[in-house]
Motif scaffolding. Structure first.
Motif: not given
Length: 216
Positions: A165-177, A121-125
């Motif tokens: 992978i899920s967490v890294e993807s969440s972080i990656l999307i945050g960085w891109l935003d 659920l980290l992607f929410v944060l």
């Protein structure tokens, strides 16, 4: 009783704007700060989460009301409830919108919450923090450091590849935003490790091109 009032509201399925309209017109429903205790009780009621459709959506109407009232002090209780939810629940993304509504003061609460929320659920944060960091640049470095800490924790202490992978993807999307050129080398490493969708790949290419341009 406030819950009875919320139970009468129309289903927002396919009409997400209903939640936004409700949040911007609380005075019409005579909802204000006096209702915060009841609103948080509704949002965190597990029986409503597993109840009928009307009960389920009453939680989200209450959640949007808390966002509109900017009740950042209730964030720990909200995150605690979020932590019990199913990551596959398509309505979870509404928490991102609500945290955005709360504004600048919610950022420290979300940073703290990153340390104990379930990783799926980290992607929410992370998505919330990325969006807020764009609006409030003074927090940019703090948010970037938080993402760094999460990534370090995952790489060193999480054995499950899918979760990593899920967490890294969440972080990656945050960085891109955030257009985080400062993290371009780490972004390159993540990209080498995972297969990314076309939309993400295009964003990464644009960021890499921007970083190369600034380096000239």
């Amino acid at each position: 009783m406030l819950l009875n009032q919320l139970l009468q509201l129309p289903s927002p399925v396919g009409k997400l704007e209903l939640l936004h309209q409700f949040a911007t017109s609380l005075s019409q429903y005579q909802i204000d700060l006096k209702d915060v205790p009841e609103l948080i009780a509704i949002v965190t009621d597990a029986k409503l989460y597993y109840g009928s459709d009307r009960e389920f959506f009453s939680m989200y109407y209450a959640l949007y009301a808390l966002g509109a009232l900017k009740q950042v002090e209730e964030c720990p209780k909200i995150v605690m409830h979020l932590n019990r939810m199913n990551a596959d629940d398509e309505w979870v993304s509404n928490y991102i919108r609500v945290f955005e509504m709360m504004g600048e003061q919610v950022i420290p609460y979300l940073i703290q919450a990153c340390r104990h929320i379930k990783l799926d659920l980290l992607f929410v944060l992370t998505e919330s923090l990325a969006k807020l960091a764009i609006q409030y640049p003074a927090y940019r470095e703090q948010v970037l450091q938080t993402f760094d800490e999460i990534l370090f924790r995952v790489k060193n202490y999480i054995a499950c590849d899918d979760l990593s992978i899920s967490v890294e993807s969440s972080i990656l999307i945050g960085w891109l935003d955030m257009k985080a050129i400062e993290r371009i080398e780490v972004i390159r490493e993540i990209v080498k490790s995972h297969q990314m969708g076309k939309h993400i790949t295009l964003q990464i290419d644009a960021l890499i091109n921007e970083s190369q341009f600034k380096a000239i």
